[in-house]
Design a protein around this motif. Structure first.
Motif, mmCIF file in Angstrom:
data_model
loop_
_atom_site.group_PDB
_atom_site.id
_atom_site.type_symbol
_atom_site.label_atom_id
_atom_site.label_comp_id
_atom_site.label_asym_id
_atom_site.label_seq_id
_atom_site.Cartn_x
_atom_site.Cartn_y
_atom_site.Cartn_z
ATOM 1 N N THR A 86 31.944 32.416 19.676
ATOM 2 C CA THR A 86 30.783 32.088 19.707
ATOM 3 C C THR A 86 30.183 30.643 19.682
ATOM 4 O O THR A 86 28.864 30.550 20.093
ATOM 5 C CB THR A 86 30.272 32.403 18.023
ATOM 6 N N LEU A 87 31.144 29.730 19.767
ATOM 7 C CA LEU A 87 30.725 28.247 20.229
ATOM 8 C C LEU A 87 30.628 28.053 21.767
ATOM 9 O O LEU A 87 30.001 27.191 22.252
ATOM 10 C CB LEU A 87 31.538 27.318 19.683
ATOM 11 N N TYR A 88 31.201 29.030 22.470
ATOM 12 C CA TYR A 88 31.019 28.792 24.038
ATOM 13 C C TYR A 88 30.435 30.152 24.873
ATOM 14 O O TYR A 88 30.383 31.187 23.998
ATOM 15 C CB TYR A 88 32.612 28.836 24.521
ATOM 16 N N GLN A 89 30.026 29.820 25.870
ATOM 17 C CA GLN A 89 29.570 30.741 26.727
ATOM 18 C C GLN A 89 30.576 31.985 26.941
ATOM 19 O O GLN A 89 31.789 31.512 27.315
ATOM 20 C CB GLN A 89 28.946 30.504 28.214
ATOM 21 N N PRO A 90 30.554 33.121 26.872
ATOM 22 C CA PRO A 90 31.615 33.909 27.132
ATOM 23 C C PRO A 90 32.169 33.843 28.881
ATOM 24 O O PRO A 90 31.214 33.599 29.326
ATOM 25 C CB PRO A 90 31.069 35.518 27.079
ATOM 26 N N ALA A 91 33.157 34.297 28.963
ATOM 27 C CA ALA A 91 33.762 34.163 30.524
ATOM 28 C C ALA A 91 35.168 35.045 30.385
ATOM 29 O O ALA A 91 35.506 35.427 29.389
ATOM 30 C CB ALA A 91 34.295 32.868 30.741
ATOM 31 N N VAL A 92 35.531 35.449 31.513
ATOM 32 C CA VAL A 92 36.650 36.317 31.788
ATOM 33 C C VAL A 92 37.358 35.666 32.924
ATOM 34 O O VAL A 92 36.828 35.296 33.867
ATOM 35 C CB VAL A 92 36.237 37.863 32.067
ATOM 36 N N PHE A 93 38.681 35.652 32.746
ATOM 37 C CA PHE A 93 39.480 34.997 33.855
ATOM 38 C C PHE A 93 40.523 35.914 33.920
ATOM 39 O O PHE A 93 41.222 36.309 33.069
ATOM 40 C CB PHE A 93 40.282 33.602 33.267
ATOM 41 N N LYS A 94 40.703 36.203 35.259
ATOM 42 C CA LYS A 94 41.749 37.309 35.672
ATOM 43 C C LYS A 94 42.543 36.610 36.700
ATOM 44 O O LYS A 94 42.227 35.803 37.491
ATOM 45 C CB LYS A 94 41.198 38.458 36.429
ATOM 46 N N TYR A 95 43.716 37.217 36.398
ATOM 47 C CA TYR A 95 45.074 36.573 37.202
ATOM 48 C C TYR A 95 45.737 37.849 37.895
ATOM 49 O O TYR A 95 46.164 38.573 37.049
ATOM 50 C CB TYR A 95 46.001 35.659 36.469
ATOM 51 N N TYR A 96 45.959 37.967 39.260
ATOM 52 C CA TYR A 96 46.448 39.001 39.953
ATOM 53 C C TYR A 96 47.764 38.496 40.329
ATOM 54 O O TYR A 96 48.014 37.344 40.881
ATOM 55 C CB TYR A 96 45.527 39.343 40.903
ATOM 56 N N PHE A 97 48.853 39.390 40.344
ATOM 57 C CA PHE A 97 50.411 39.206 40.532
ATOM 58 C C PHE A 97 50.871 40.253 41.780
ATOM 59 O O PHE A 97 50.304 41.331 41.840
ATOM 60 C CB PHE A 97 51.316 39.313 39.440
#
Length: 155
Positions: free
Chosen positions: A63-74
């Motif tokens: 809740t203190l930060y803007q939401p984000a999604v980080f994806k790492y592909y292998f």
């Protein structure tokens, strides 16, 4: 208090920009460990790491930060070949994009408003998707001839 939250958010953006570009070629277990350390360091108790056979996903829901999604592909050899950042606000997207573009070690060549390629020896491609607030950072495999044709007229 509000200034402190904004300051922390900006610091996280700066740290995450430099951090994210470092996972290309990492193994899946090393990416997972790096993400866990990253979440602990930034005190994100509401973040989660989801693993699938060829992708690892970090969801930031604090809740203190803007939401984000980080994806790492292998790939099948268990090496990271692509990083993807998905943000949910214009300012976050522009901040991440600027951090990637400002990374001097890649010596980016702008092919269009949304596509950049690194110098040949770095083998990287950066694709910006402003409408979707998404940034894709790839490891690439060009021949020298393909690379030269691609950047002809863009240097």
């Amino acid at each position: 208090m509000k200034q402190r939250i904004i300051w922390c958010f900006c610091l996280v953006l700066i740290i995450s920009g430099t951090y994210a570009q470092g996972t290309i070629n990492y193994s899946k277990s090393r990416v997972r460990q790096t993400l866990r350390t990253y979440c602990r360091t930034n005190n994100w108790p509401m973040s989660s790491i989801k693993e699938e056979p060829l992708v690892t996903i970090l969801n930031i829901n604090d809740t203190l930060y803007q939401p984000a999604v980080f994806k790492y592909y292998f790939n099948k050899k268990d090496q990271c070949y692509q990083e993807q950042k998905i943000t949910f606000c214009d300012s976050c997207y522009h901040k991440y994009a600027k951090e990637y573009i400002d990374a001097k070690r890649y010596e980016w060549v702008k092919l269009s408003d949304t596509v950049y390629v690194s110098k040949y020896s770095r083998n990287r491609r950066l694709e910006l998707h402003p409408a979707a607030h998404t940034i894709d950072f790839f490891k690439t495999f060009w021949t020298k001839e393909e690379y030269d044709r691609m950047i002809a007229g863009n240097r």
